[in-house]
Scaffold this active site. Structure first.
Site, mmCIF file in Angstrom:
data_model
loop_
_atom_site.group_PDB
_atom_site.id
_atom_site.type_symbol
_atom_site.label_atom_id
_atom_site.label_comp_id
_atom_site.label_asym_id
_atom_site.label_seq_id
_atom_site.Cartn_x
_atom_site.Cartn_y
_atom_site.Cartn_z
ATOM 1 N N HIS A 78 29.989 -82.478 -5.412
ATOM 2 C CA HIS A 78 29.681 -83.688 -6.271
ATOM 3 C C HIS A 78 28.081 -83.477 -6.883
ATOM 4 O O HIS A 78 27.948 -84.136 -8.445
ATOM 5 C CB HIS A 78 29.171 -84.936 -5.744
ATOM 6 N N ASP A 94 38.695 -100.066 -10.973
ATOM 7 C CA ASP A 94 38.745 -101.137 -9.380
ATOM 8 C C ASP A 94 38.088 -101.683 -8.932
ATOM 9 O O ASP A 94 37.061 -100.944 -8.927
ATOM 10 C CB ASP A 94 40.038 -100.586 -9.246
ATOM 11 N N ALA A 95 38.986 -103.020 -8.718
ATOM 12 C CA ALA A 95 37.539 -104.002 -8.257
ATOM 13 C C ALA A 95 37.177 -103.459 -6.985
ATOM 14 O O ALA A 95 36.286 -103.296 -6.510
ATOM 15 C CB ALA A 95 38.451 -105.434 -7.964
ATOM 16 N N ASN A 96 37.634 -102.716 -5.636
ATOM 17 C CA ASN A 96 37.390 -101.764 -4.844
ATOM 18 C C ASN A 96 35.828 -100.544 -5.143
ATOM 19 O O ASN A 96 35.076 -101.302 -4.658
ATOM 20 C CB ASN A 96 38.381 -100.760 -4.003
ATOM 21 N N THR A 97 36.754 -100.265 -5.871
ATOM 22 C CA THR A 97 35.372 -99.098 -6.291
ATOM 23 C C THR A 97 34.116 -99.785 -6.652
ATOM 24 O O THR A 97 33.299 -98.968 -7.062
ATOM 25 C CB THR A 97 35.981 -98.092 -7.402
ATOM 26 N N ASN A 130 43.185 -107.022 -11.538
ATOM 27 C CA ASN A 130 43.895 -108.574 -12.042
ATOM 28 C C ASN A 130 43.482 -109.221 -12.196
ATOM 29 O O ASN A 130 42.063 -109.169 -11.718
ATOM 30 C CB ASN A 130 44.736 -108.519 -10.810
ATOM 31 N N CYS A 163 51.658 -106.530 -13.155
ATOM 32 C CA CYS A 163 52.373 -107.485 -12.072
ATOM 33 C C CYS A 163 52.963 -108.788 -13.093
ATOM 34 O O CYS A 163 53.814 -109.846 -11.696
ATOM 35 C CB CYS A 163 51.169 -107.877 -11.193
#
Length: 190
Positions: A78, A94-97, A130, A163
């Site tokens: 890294h 994404d939302a999580n990251t 989403n 979706c």
């Protein structure tokens, strides 16, 4: 892209369905003459073939972090990727990251690269989630945190998502992302 040296672009992709566009994104960046490497989160690999992408660029996954390092003095992936790259592009984010990065968490190769990123170099991010996730109040706070660090947002767009929901949250169009990337490179003299 007319530059004095080849620009090194590190593209990071996360577990958003928008990752299905990663090959198209990489191909367009390569057409501009940049060198590209990809870091993929584990969940991103559900949406593209690592082997297919490896025909044109080097792809790094979480397990590569540990196969490269075995003893003190060995390179740390890294850190090495951050040194190699002139610009970091997270597409999609994404939302999580997004939540992890905004809180400084670094529990996988991608988030470790971001946490160790030299903030004097450009970092662009392309949210993709989403509509209900996008509209949650915490998302605006997290996006604001990244922007306050000097990271460049390539805003999401409104459309009918995979979706079936319609609204904001879709990753920006590939041409928009690449044009923003090229503009950032030219503006910063990278």
């Amino acid at each position: 892209m007319e530059t004095k040296k080849k620009v090194n672009v590190l593209v990071c992709c996360t577990g958003s369905v928008a990752t299905i566009k990663i090959k198209e994104l990489v191909d367009k960046i390569l057409k501009y003459g940049a060198a590209v490497r990809v870091v993929s989160s584990e969940h991103a690999q559900h949406f593209f073939s690592v082997e297919e992408l490896r025909t044109c660029v080097e792809v790094f996954r979480d397990e590569d972090e540990w196969t490269m390092w075995s003893k003190r003095g060995d390179p740390v992936l890294h850190i090495e990727l951050g040194k190699w790259a002139d610009v970091l592009l997270i597409a999609p984010l994404d939302a999580n990251t997004l939540a992890k990065i905004s809180q400084g968490l670094c529990d996988n190769l991608l988030t470790c690269v971001v946490r160790a990123w030299d903030v004097k170099k450009p970092l662009l991010f392309c949210p993709a989630m989403n509509t209900r996730m996008w509209e949650h109040p915490v998302t605006a706070i997290q996006i604001s945190s990244l922007r306050s660090w000097g990271y460049v947002e390539v805003p999401c767009i409104s459309k009918t998502l995979i979706c079936g929901d319609t609204g904001l949250g879709a990753m920006a169009e590939i041409d928009t992302i690449v044009n923003t990337l090229i503009g950032t490179i030219e503006d910063t003299g990278t």
